[in-house]
Design a protein around this motif. Structure first.
Motif, short mmCIF file in Angstrom:
data_model
loop_
_atom_site.label_atom_id
_atom_site.label_comp_id
_atom_site.label_asym_id
_atom_site.label_seq_id
_atom_site.Cartn_x
_atom_site.Cartn_y
_atom_site.Cartn_z
N SER A 15 32.47 43.46 22.53
CA SER A 15 32.16 42.20 23.22
C SER A 15 32.89 42.12 24.56
O SER A 15 32.36 41.61 25.54
N ASP A 16 34.12 42.67 24.63
CA ASP A 16 34.85 42.70 25.91
C ASP A 16 34.15 43.61 26.91
O ASP A 16 34.08 43.30 28.09
N PHE A 17 33.65 44.72 26.42
CA PHE A 17 32.92 45.65 27.29
C PHE A 17 31.66 44.98 27.83
O PHE A 17 31.34 45.08 29.02
N LYS A 18 30.99 44.25 26.95
CA LYS A 18 29.77 43.53 27.37
C LYS A 18 30.12 42.46 28.41
O LYS A 18 29.37 42.22 29.35
N GLU A 19 31.30 41.85 28.22
CA GLU A 19 31.69 40.76 29.11
C GLU A 19 32.18 41.26 30.47
O GLU A 19 31.89 40.65 31.50
N ILE A 20 32.91 42.38 30.48
CA ILE A 20 33.44 42.90 31.76
C ILE A 20 32.29 43.42 32.63
O ILE A 20 32.36 43.37 33.86
N THR A 21 31.21 43.87 31.99
CA THR A 21 30.05 44.36 32.77
C THR A 21 28.96 43.28 32.88
O THR A 21 27.92 43.52 33.48
N LYS A 22 29.24 42.10 32.29
CA LYS A 22 28.26 40.99 32.25
C LYS A 22 26.88 41.51 31.83
O LYS A 22 25.93 41.50 32.61
N MET A 23 26.80 41.94 30.60
CA MET A 23 25.61 42.64 30.11
C MET A 23 24.30 41.86 30.30
O MET A 23 23.31 42.43 30.75
N ARG A 24 24.32 40.58 30.00
CA ARG A 24 23.06 39.81 30.12
C ARG A 24 22.58 39.75 31.56
O ARG A 24 21.39 39.94 31.84
N LEU A 25 23.51 39.51 32.47
CA LEU A 25 23.17 39.47 33.89
C LEU A 25 22.67 40.85 34.34
O LEU A 25 21.65 40.97 35.03
N ALA A 26 23.39 41.90 33.91
CA ALA A 26 23.02 43.26 34.29
C ALA A 26 21.61 43.61 33.81
O ALA A 26 20.83 44.24 34.52
N LEU A 27 21.28 43.16 32.60
CA LEU A 27 19.95 43.46 32.05
C LEU A 27 18.85 42.73 32.83
O LEU A 27 17.76 43.26 33.03
N GLU A 71 39.20 38.75 40.84
CA GLU A 71 39.31 37.30 40.59
C GLU A 71 40.10 36.96 39.34
O GLU A 71 40.04 35.83 38.87
N LYS A 72 40.86 37.91 38.80
CA LYS A 72 41.52 37.68 37.51
C LYS A 72 42.41 36.44 37.49
O LYS A 72 42.42 35.69 36.53
N ASP A 73 43.15 36.21 38.59
CA ASP A 73 44.05 35.05 38.64
C ASP A 73 43.28 33.74 38.77
O ASP A 73 43.68 32.71 38.22
N LEU A 74 42.17 33.78 39.50
CA LEU A 74 41.33 32.59 39.67
C LEU A 74 40.56 32.30 38.38
O LEU A 74 40.39 31.14 37.99
N ASP A 75 40.09 33.37 37.72
CA ASP A 75 39.38 33.21 36.45
C ASP A 75 40.24 32.49 35.41
O ASP A 75 39.75 31.70 34.60
N ALA A 76 41.55 32.77 35.47
CA ALA A 76 42.48 32.15 34.50
C ALA A 76 42.56 30.63 34.68
O ALA A 76 42.92 29.91 33.76
N LEU A 77 42.19 30.14 35.87
CA LEU A 77 42.28 28.70 36.16
C LEU A 77 41.06 27.91 35.69
O LEU A 77 41.10 26.70 35.58
N MET A 78 39.95 28.63 35.45
CA MET A 78 38.69 27.92 35.16
C MET A 78 38.32 28.03 33.67
O MET A 78 38.42 29.10 33.08
N SER A 79 37.85 26.90 33.12
CA SER A 79 37.50 26.85 31.70
C SER A 79 36.42 27.90 31.36
O SER A 79 36.48 28.54 30.32
N ARG A 80 35.47 28.05 32.29
CA ARG A 80 34.32 28.93 32.05
C ARG A 80 34.74 30.40 31.95
O ARG A 80 34.09 31.19 31.27
N THR A 81 35.83 30.76 32.64
CA THR A 81 36.16 32.18 32.77
C THR A 81 37.52 32.57 32.19
O THR A 81 37.84 33.74 32.14
N LYS A 82 38.31 31.58 31.74
CA LYS A 82 39.69 31.91 31.34
C LYS A 82 39.75 32.83 30.12
O LYS A 82 40.76 33.50 29.89
N ASN A 83 38.67 32.87 29.34
CA ASN A 83 38.68 33.73 28.15
C ASN A 83 38.05 35.10 28.42
O ASN A 83 37.78 35.86 27.49
N ARG A 84 37.83 35.42 29.68
CA ARG A 84 37.31 36.76 30.01
C ARG A 84 38.36 37.81 29.63
O ARG A 84 39.55 37.49 29.54
N PRO A 85 37.94 39.07 29.46
CA PRO A 85 38.87 40.09 28.95
C PRO A 85 40.18 40.23 29.72
O PRO A 85 41.25 40.38 29.11
#
Length: 297
Positions: A15-27, A71-85
């Motif tokens: 699931s982390d691999f799918k998330e780091i490559t944003k699988m749905r968007l990529a498809l 964007e790792k530091d900015l992702d940590a600030l946002m609810s939508r992205t803070k749980n990214r790998p």
């Protein structure tokens, strides 16, 4: 969704691999490029289709992984992205960087086996997304304009993969997907406005959820509709559209325009989210109509 299990299990790695490559968007991007290929090709070659799908997936996956490293530091600030790998600590920056670099090399090599131009446009797309669009997101709303360029390349890339030629046809496909991205991105920027603000992202053209942004969203939706029906007039070379298909494409455009106008009237995050969902369906349906029309005539 919080994960209480701290041990790294196989499903979480996947699931982390799918998330780091944003699988749905990529498809969805791969879908665009395959549609472009089918429009451009005389005889469909399954091998080229597979290579294009794989190469396209690797290039988009690489762009997304680089984006999440930057964007790792900015992702940590946002609810939508803070749980990214990366911000959640499940994946190290080094691991993500290895994935991104490997995907870039694999993507370019695979696209190069189709033809040189396809590899070149694929590389330009990843470069613009990673090195220009991503850093600009916190600086200026013009980032959306820059981001629309790599976002519009896949549809055109498919045609170039099929023909090894860049002309009016892939240019038209590029223009359609380019203009479409503004209402799509601005709708996302609108309903995630507060979350984006936490990360310091400026996505809306006026910087606010106001009438100015809503009017521009309507304008770009109209540009999108206009470009989508150009092939019926016969001056886009081999890219043609029958009258019936044009009517269908035009009606799909009016469907999206209705939601853009609705956003202007209601000015709510719910209306923006509905426009975003409609915009996603719109572009896929238009691409399907283009392809089906070609093979029926």
């Amino acid at each position: 969704m919080s994960k209480t299990n701290t041990s790294i299990t196989a499903p979480s790695v996947i699931s982390d691999f799918k998330e780091i490559t944003k699988m749905r968007l990529a498809l969805s991007v791969v879908f665009s490029s395959l549609a472009g290929y089918l429009l451009g090709v005389e005889v469909v070659e399954v091998k080229t289709l597979i290579l294009l799908a794989l190469g396209g997936y690797f290039m988009v996956g690489a762009s997304n992984a680089f984006n999440q490293i930057i964007e790792k530091d900015l992702d940590a600030l946002m609810s939508r992205t803070k749980n990214r790998p990366i911000p959640s600590g499940r994946m190290s920056v080094t691991t993500a960087f290895i994935i991104a670099c490997t995907f870039t090399i694999l993507g370019i090599v695979i696209l190069y086996t189709i033809n040189k131009q396809t590899a070149m446009f694929g590389a330009i797309s990843t470069f613009l997304y990673t090195s220009v669009y991503t850093p600009l997101k916190t600086k200026t709303p013009l980032a959306v304009f820059v981001g629309a360029i790599p976002g519009a390349i896949p549809f055109m890339l498919g045609w170039v993969a099929a023909t090894d030629d860049f002309g009016i046809e892939p240019g038209t496909l590029f223009a359609l997907q380019f203009f479409w991205q503004f209402p799509h991105f601005w709708a996302i920027g609108w309903f995630l406005f507060d979350d984006y603000k936490k990360g310091g992202f400026f996505m809306l053209p006026t910087g606010k959820q106001d009438k100015g942004t809503a009017v521009q969203t309507i304008m770009y939706t109209i540009w999108t509709i206009m470009v989508s029906i150009i092939p019926v007039f016969g001056f886009t070379g081999r890219l043609q559209l029958s009258v019936i298909a044009t009517i269908v494409v035009f009606l799909l455009g009016l469907w999206m325009l209705y939601y853009a106008i609705r956003l202007f009237r209601l000015m709510t995050e719910k209306a923006a989210k509905q426009l975003m969902l409609v915009s996603v369906s719109y572009i896929s349906l238009v691409q399907i109509v283009y392809v089906v029309d070609k093979f029926l005539h």
